[in-house]
Design a protein around this motif. Structure first.
Motif, mmCIF file in Angstrom:
data_model
loop_
_atom_site.group_PDB
_atom_site.id
_atom_site.type_symbol
_atom_site.label_atom_id
_atom_site.label_comp_id
_atom_site.label_asym_id
_atom_site.label_seq_id
_atom_site.Cartn_x
_atom_site.Cartn_y
_atom_site.Cartn_z
ATOM 1 N N PHE A 493 31.342 46.935 45.343
ATOM 2 C CA PHE A 493 31.385 45.541 45.785
ATOM 3 C C PHE A 493 31.262 44.558 44.621
ATOM 4 C CE2 PHE A 493 29.802 48.165 49.249
ATOM 5 C CZ PHE A 493 30.658 47.801 50.284
ATOM 6 N N LYS A 494 31.200 45.111 43.388
ATOM 7 C CA LYS A 494 31.173 44.294 42.161
ATOM 8 C C LYS A 494 30.014 43.286 42.167
ATOM 9 C CE LYS A 494 34.995 46.281 40.795
ATOM 10 N NZ LYS A 494 34.924 47.465 41.629
ATOM 11 N N VAL A 495 28.849 43.751 42.616
ATOM 12 C CA VAL A 495 27.664 42.893 42.672
ATOM 13 C C VAL A 495 26.601 43.445 41.731
ATOM 14 C CG1 VAL A 495 25.794 42.015 44.127
ATOM 15 C CG2 VAL A 495 28.092 42.243 45.077
ATOM 16 N N GLU A 496 26.146 42.629 40.791
ATOM 17 C CA GLU A 496 25.024 43.028 39.945
ATOM 18 C C GLU A 496 23.752 42.470 40.565
ATOM 19 O OE1 GLU A 496 25.158 43.112 35.709
ATOM 20 O OE2 GLU A 496 27.280 42.584 35.701
ATOM 21 N N ALA A 497 22.749 43.345 40.738
ATOM 22 C CA ALA A 497 21.525 42.919 41.425
ATOM 23 C C ALA A 497 20.291 43.401 40.691
ATOM 24 C CB ALA A 497 21.537 43.454 42.859
ATOM 25 N N ASP A 498 19.245 42.596 40.751
ATOM 26 C CA ASP A 498 17.939 42.974 40.211
ATOM 27 C C ASP A 498 17.062 43.443 41.367
ATOM 28 O OD1 ASP A 498 18.443 42.245 37.514
ATOM 29 O OD2 ASP A 498 18.180 40.141 38.062
ATOM 30 N N ALA A 499 16.301 44.495 41.118
ATOM 31 C CA ALA A 499 15.435 45.040 42.175
ATOM 32 C C ALA A 499 13.980 44.825 41.811
ATOM 33 C CB ALA A 499 15.709 46.522 42.377
ATOM 34 N N GLY A 500 13.164 44.539 42.841
ATOM 35 C CA GLY A 500 11.731 44.401 42.638
ATOM 36 C C GLY A 500 11.063 45.767 42.606
ATOM 37 N N LYS A 501 9.753 45.777 42.415
ATOM 38 C CA LYS A 501 9.007 47.032 42.387
ATOM 39 C C LYS A 501 9.043 47.672 43.769
ATOM 40 C CE LYS A 501 4.474 48.969 41.426
ATOM 41 N NZ LYS A 501 3.036 48.706 41.324
ATOM 42 N N PRO A 502 9.242 48.994 43.863
ATOM 43 C CA PRO A 502 9.267 49.647 45.183
ATOM 44 C C PRO A 502 7.962 49.433 45.947
ATOM 45 C CG PRO A 502 10.050 51.137 43.471
ATOM 46 C CD PRO A 502 9.496 49.940 42.778
ATOM 47 N N GLN A 503 8.083 49.241 47.249
ATOM 48 C CA GLN A 503 6.928 49.051 48.123
ATOM 49 C C GLN A 503 6.811 50.240 49.072
ATOM 50 O OE1 GLN A 503 4.901 46.214 47.865
ATOM 51 N NE2 GLN A 503 6.148 45.872 46.037
ATOM 52 N N ILE A 504 5.586 50.613 49.376
ATOM 53 C CA ILE A 504 5.351 51.749 50.271
ATOM 54 C C ILE A 504 5.374 51.288 51.719
ATOM 55 C CG2 ILE A 504 3.778 53.653 50.833
ATOM 56 C CD1 ILE A 504 4.823 53.727 47.998
ATOM 57 N N ALA A 505 5.964 52.077 52.586
ATOM 58 C CA ALA A 505 5.984 51.751 54.020
ATOM 59 C C ALA A 505 4.691 52.258 54.659
ATOM 60 C CB ALA A 505 7.200 52.385 54.685
ATOM 61 N N TYR A 506 3.608 51.515 54.442
ATOM 62 C CA TYR A 506 2.333 51.879 55.075
ATOM 63 C C TYR A 506 2.431 51.658 56.582
ATOM 64 C CZ TYR A 506 0.230 51.833 50.406
ATOM 65 O OH TYR A 506 -0.071 52.094 49.094
ATOM 66 N N ARG A 507 1.522 52.276 57.313
ATOM 67 C CA ARG A 507 1.408 52.073 58.764
ATOM 68 C C ARG A 507 -0.069 51.869 59.100
ATOM 69 N NH1 ARG A 507 6.004 51.503 58.165
ATOM 70 N NH2 ARG A 507 7.785 52.604 59.083
ATOM 71 N N GLU A 508 -0.329 51.267 60.244
ATOM 72 C CA GLU A 508 -1.699 51.136 60.729
ATOM 73 C C GLU A 508 -1.813 51.818 62.086
ATOM 74 O OE1 GLU A 508 -3.243 47.130 60.580
ATOM 75 O OE2 GLU A 508 -2.139 46.679 58.743
ATOM 76 N N THR A 509 -3.013 52.259 62.407
ATOM 77 C CA THR A 509 -3.249 52.819 63.737
ATOM 78 C C THR A 509 -4.705 52.563 64.106
ATOM 79 O OG1 THR A 509 -2.855 54.729 65.161
ATOM 80 C CG2 THR A 509 -3.925 55.168 63.048
ATOM 81 N N ILE A 623 -7.304 51.678 61.129
ATOM 82 C CA ILE A 623 -7.224 52.282 59.788
ATOM 83 C C ILE A 623 -5.810 52.118 59.246
ATOM 84 C CG2 ILE A 623 -9.058 53.984 60.156
ATOM 85 C CD1 ILE A 623 -6.841 56.083 60.672
ATOM 86 N N LEU A 624 -5.687 52.217 57.933
ATOM 87 C CA LEU A 624 -4.378 52.146 57.269
ATOM 88 C C LEU A 624 -3.912 53.560 56.945
ATOM 89 C CD1 LEU A 624 -2.347 50.009 56.124
ATOM 90 C CD2 LEU A 624 -3.460 50.345 53.912
ATOM 91 N N LEU A 625 -2.637 53.824 57.199
ATOM 92 C CA LEU A 625 -2.055 55.141 56.926
ATOM 93 C C LEU A 625 -1.040 55.031 55.799
ATOM 94 C CD1 LEU A 625 -1.285 56.194 60.628
ATOM 95 C CD2 LEU A 625 -3.285 56.847 59.274
ATOM 96 N N GLU A 626 -0.970 56.061 54.947
ATOM 97 C CA GLU A 626 0.029 56.079 53.884
ATOM 98 C C GLU A 626 0.897 57.325 54.021
ATOM 99 O OE1 GLU A 626 -1.724 56.387 50.014
ATOM 100 O OE2 GLU A 626 -3.108 57.971 50.606
ATOM 101 N N PRO A 627 2.193 57.222 53.640
ATOM 102 C CA PRO A 627 3.065 58.399 53.697
ATOM 103 C C PRO A 627 2.672 59.414 52.629
ATOM 104 C CG PRO A 627 4.255 56.528 52.772
ATOM 105 C CD PRO A 627 2.914 56.025 53.184
ATOM 106 N N LEU A 672 2.798 59.215 48.539
ATOM 107 C CA LEU A 672 4.048 58.698 47.967
ATOM 108 C C LEU A 672 3.770 57.645 46.898
ATOM 109 C CD1 LEU A 672 7.144 58.359 47.923
ATOM 110 C CD2 LEU A 672 6.918 56.793 49.848
ATOM 111 N N GLU A 673 2.722 56.845 47.095
ATOM 112 C CA GLU A 673 2.385 55.780 46.145
ATOM 113 C C GLU A 673 2.200 56.335 44.737
ATOM 114 O OE1 GLU A 673 -1.190 52.927 44.769
ATOM 115 O OE2 GLU A 673 -1.547 54.663 46.021
ATOM 116 N N MET A 674 1.747 57.594 44.640
ATOM 117 C CA MET A 674 1.446 58.185 43.339
ATOM 118 C C MET A 674 2.629 58.947 42.743
ATOM 119 S SD MET A 674 -1.590 57.098 43.138
ATOM 120 C CE MET A 674 -2.035 57.841 41.571
ATOM 121 N N MET A 675 3.782 58.942 43.433
ATOM 122 C CA MET A 675 4.908 59.758 42.971
ATOM 123 C C MET A 675 5.964 58.973 42.201
ATOM 124 S SD MET A 675 4.278 62.873 43.609
ATOM 125 C CE MET A 675 5.887 63.590 43.265
ATOM 126 N N PHE A 676 5.799 57.662 42.059
ATOM 127 C CA PHE A 676 6.790 56.892 41.315
ATOM 128 C C PHE A 676 6.784 57.314 39.849
ATOM 129 C CE2 PHE A 676 5.864 53.684 44.752
ATOM 130 C CZ PHE A 676 7.027 53.965 45.451
#
Length: 721
Positions: A493-509, A623-627, A672-676
């Motif tokens: 698509f000929k688009v140059e893009a800058d990406a931010g730092k990856p974010q983790i998809a946390y969940r709550e329960t 509580i907060l859950l992490e992948p 996952l947070e520790m695997m980057f």
């Protein structure tokens, strides 16, 4: 379900209109862990079936089915490629009959698991490829589970028998213990590693050696079964007979009576057991060294099912009543759109598996989801990156349509007077997200179009916009997944893009039970607003998701206000009370409330639902859950200590350690947070000699010492929507 068993059944009435009747058609997938040799096996199949005249190599970037630039640069498969070929086996009940084999070569990397998922949904059989050295690896288990979910019969190819440390029987035992597969060898290898020189056929009790003077591996030399293998051959043939006799009464009777069983009878019994999904035949070989692939093709034809061998296709009519469809060319058309692709030359391609009926160019198809009809302007069969126009596709075929719009992955396309829905494939939720911005204002619109098309193609890729900041957020299955998305944006698509730092998809329960009262009362001189709902919140079983139950009695809340109350609860669940992440696995019961004859409205009850949920959740010990990822590292033993230390530093928990083929295999669970950046770190720790793979495992409570940092970060970040 009936399984084709004799040649005299292979003369169907519909054969006159099609080059290959359904009985002579095999729709198969090649699936395995990354780097087990799927694409190389597919390349050899294409050569032996005459589709290509020069074998492509993955490491040279010349593989036919790895046609994307990103695939050729990285030496991995990213998108499932479909291709057709023909094969005629020399022996067995289908001898001398040319069969059409439609193959889908699937990715092995967990980031592209959606490609495997949707491919297995529409295939009739699968070839699971295993490495003779590593045996069953993490992604092998994943694709095996996916095949089981969609009831796909399969055979196994134990590849890389030429490599140092190859152990055919070890891989076989791995399949039995780790996959609970009723796996039995159809052939035994003569030799292993550099001495892998032939195969013994346990069905016909014949042996052959690979002709080393033939560089393309086409020829083999018949030979006697080696004297030192005769006891082993007799033992494994006996086990094979015992296994298949459970599925065939005739074979069981002959086996128990000590009667001779002919090779054709034996093969038909293996076929019946394979189609019933109670048996997995295993073939050793080395795709790279061109050994054993032709025997694999024979097994595909002899043992994997045709569309007619499988049970009737399950669907639902417009009233959600179950319907069964039989594969038949003369029936009304029904097919499943399992993949979308943007082709630079012909536009949007919709890949369809035709289950019943005959689809022609120019025909009109009905989409039960959108309640709209679409005209097929062109019909094609795909040959990896190339296309071939056709006029008609029959039941059992896999084809690509051009001209149909408004279609998404999983849609049913059928005759307007049929109106049925086939079961769509299911896909995992994204586990990682990041912001993305175009480098110039001029690229903004092009980026929106590109991301929209990529999200349309890939059900595990999501695009959202934060309404407060205007930021575009993309979410996917892993770092590599999002890297490929950015690369495709640039190239296609000929688009140059800058990406931010990856974010983790946390969940709550929640971990406790509580009540919550929601009141929304506004008085503003005229008609006001009044909504009042009382709910009970309690944890649901892990993985069961969200359930909202209406337990109102006596009309204390009128029926028309129940739906907006539920909508309010669901909206509130998008932003939990711990750190503002989506809430999962809870049961909400609406059991009390009140209303006002004049002032009550849907909006007021929606707000009441939001307030009731927020109040209840705060009291439910949230509580907060992490992948957490399942990580498997293969390393030379001298680096074992460094790898273990690094895993502990990443909050990892070691699950298993074993030695295979001279390498230490370490399996662990790591957040996952520790695997980057792990790919770079593991290279430096092992001087480039260790490799790893990972896949999503489960969600787990975030430790208290980490929680405060996440909450602090999320409080500074814009609100999630």
């Amino acid at each position: 379900m009936s399984v084709v068993t004799t040649k005299d059944k292979l003369s169907p009435a519909n054969a006159k209109d099609r080059a290959f009747p359904m009985e002579w058609t095999r729709n198969i997938g090649i699936a395995a862990h990354i780097d087990a040799g799927k694409t190389t096996t597919t390349e050899r199949i294409l050569y032996y079936t005459g589709v290509v005249h020069k074998m492509g190599e993955v490491h040279e970037g010349t593989a036919v089915t790895d046609w994307m630039e990103q695939e050729r640069e990285r030496g991995i498969t990213i998108t499932a490629a479909a291709i057709s070929c023909t094969w005629t086996t020399a022996s067995g009940p289908f001898a001398d009959i040319q069969h059409r084999v439609n193959i889908i070569d699937t990715p092995g990397h967990v980031d592209f698991t959606a490609e495997v998922e949707r491919s297995l949904r529409v295939l009739d059989g699968a070839v699971a490829v295993f490495c003779a050295v590593a045996g069953v690896q993490p992604q092998s288990e994943t694709v095996w589970r996916q095949a089981t979910k969609y009831n796909v019969p399969r055979i196994a190819f134990v590849n890389k028998m030429d490599r140092t440390g190859a152990d055919f029987l070890g891989a076989l035992n791995d399949m039995r213990t780790k996959l609970a597969a009723n796996a039995h060898p159809l052939y035994l290898p003569i030799g292993a590693e550099e001495n892998f020189k032939g195969l013994v056929d346990l069905v016909s009790l014949t042996a052959s050696l690979f002709d080393e003077s033939d560089p393309m591996g086409v020829k083999s030399i018949p030979t006697e079964i080696p004297a030192d293998m005769r006891d082993q051959v007799a033992q494994y043939r006996e086990k094979l007979l015992e296994a298949v006799s459970d599925f065939d009464d005739v074979i069981a009777e002959k086996y128990l009576g000590g009667e001779e069983i002919t090779p054709d009878e034996f093969k038909l019994a293996i076929r019946k057991a394979t189609v019933a999904q109670g048996f997995v035949g295993v073939i050793p070989g080395s795709a790279f060294k061109k050994k054993g692939v032709q025997r694999l093709l024979d097994a595909v034809v002899n043992y994997l099912p045709s569309p007619l061998d499988l049970p009737a296709i399950k669907a639902e009519d417009s009233d959600a009543n179950p319907v069964e469809l039989q594969p038949n060319d003369s029936s009304k058309v029904a097919g499943l759109a399992f993949k979308l692709w943007s082709d630079p030359y012909v536009g949007k391609l919709v890949f369809v598996r035709v289950y019943t009926g005959t689809l022609t160019k120019g025909s009109v198809l009905y989409n039960p989801r959108t309640r709209r009809t679409e005209r097929v302007s062109r019909l094609m069969v795909m040959k990896a990156a190339s296309r071939e126009d056709i006029d008609v596709a029959h039941a059992g075929d896999i084809c690509a349509l051009i001209g149909v719009k408004g279609v998404i992955t999983g849609d049913t396309l059928c005759s307007e007077d049929l109106d049925v829905r086939l079961e769509p494939p299911t896909f995992p939720e994204p586990v990682i997200s990041m912001s993305i911005e175009p480098k110039t204002k001029a690229d903004q619109e092009k980026m929106s179009i590109g991301l929209g098309r990529l999200a349309e193609e890939d059900p595990t890729f999501r695009v959202t916009t934060n309404p407060e900041t205007g930021q575009t957020l993309i979410a996917g299955m892993g770092e590599l997944h999002l890297e490929i998305i950015r690369d495709r944006l640039f190239r296609e698509f000929k688009v140059e893009a800058d990406a931010g730092k990856p974010q983790i998809a946390y969940r709550e329960t929640i971990t406790g039970k509580a009540e919550g009262v929601g009141k929304f009362i506004r008085q503003s001189g005229g008609r006001g607003q009044y909504g009042h709902a009382v709910i009970k919140l309690e944890p649901n079983e892990k993985g069961k998701g969200i359930e909202v139950l209406n337990e109102i009695v006596g009309g204390v809340i009128p029926k028309e206000y129940i739906k907006p109350t539920i909508e309010g609860i669901m909206e509130a669940a998008n932003n939990g009370t711990v750190a503002g992440y989506p809430v999962v696995d809870f049961i909400a019961r609406i059991y009390d409330g009140s209303f006002h004859e004049v002032d009550s409205s849907e909006m007021a009850f929606k707000m009441a639902g939001i307030f009731a949920f927020k109040e209840a959740m705060a009291r439910c010990a949230p509580i907060l859950l992490e992948p957490v990822m399942k990580v498997e590292v293969s390393t030379p033993e001298e680096y074992q200590g460094d790898i273990l230390g690094d895993t502990n530093r990443r909050r990892g928990r070691i699950q298993n350690m074993e030695t295979k083929g001279g390498a230490c295999i370490i399996t662990s669970h790591v957040p996952l947070e520790m695997m980057f950046g792990y790919a770079t770190d593991i290279r430096s720790l092992s001087k480039g000699r260790a490799s790893y793979s990972m896949e999503p495992s489960h969600f787990e409570q975030v430790p208290s010492q980490i929680l405060s940092k996440i909450v602090e970060t999320s409080s500074r970040a814009p609100a999630r929507t």
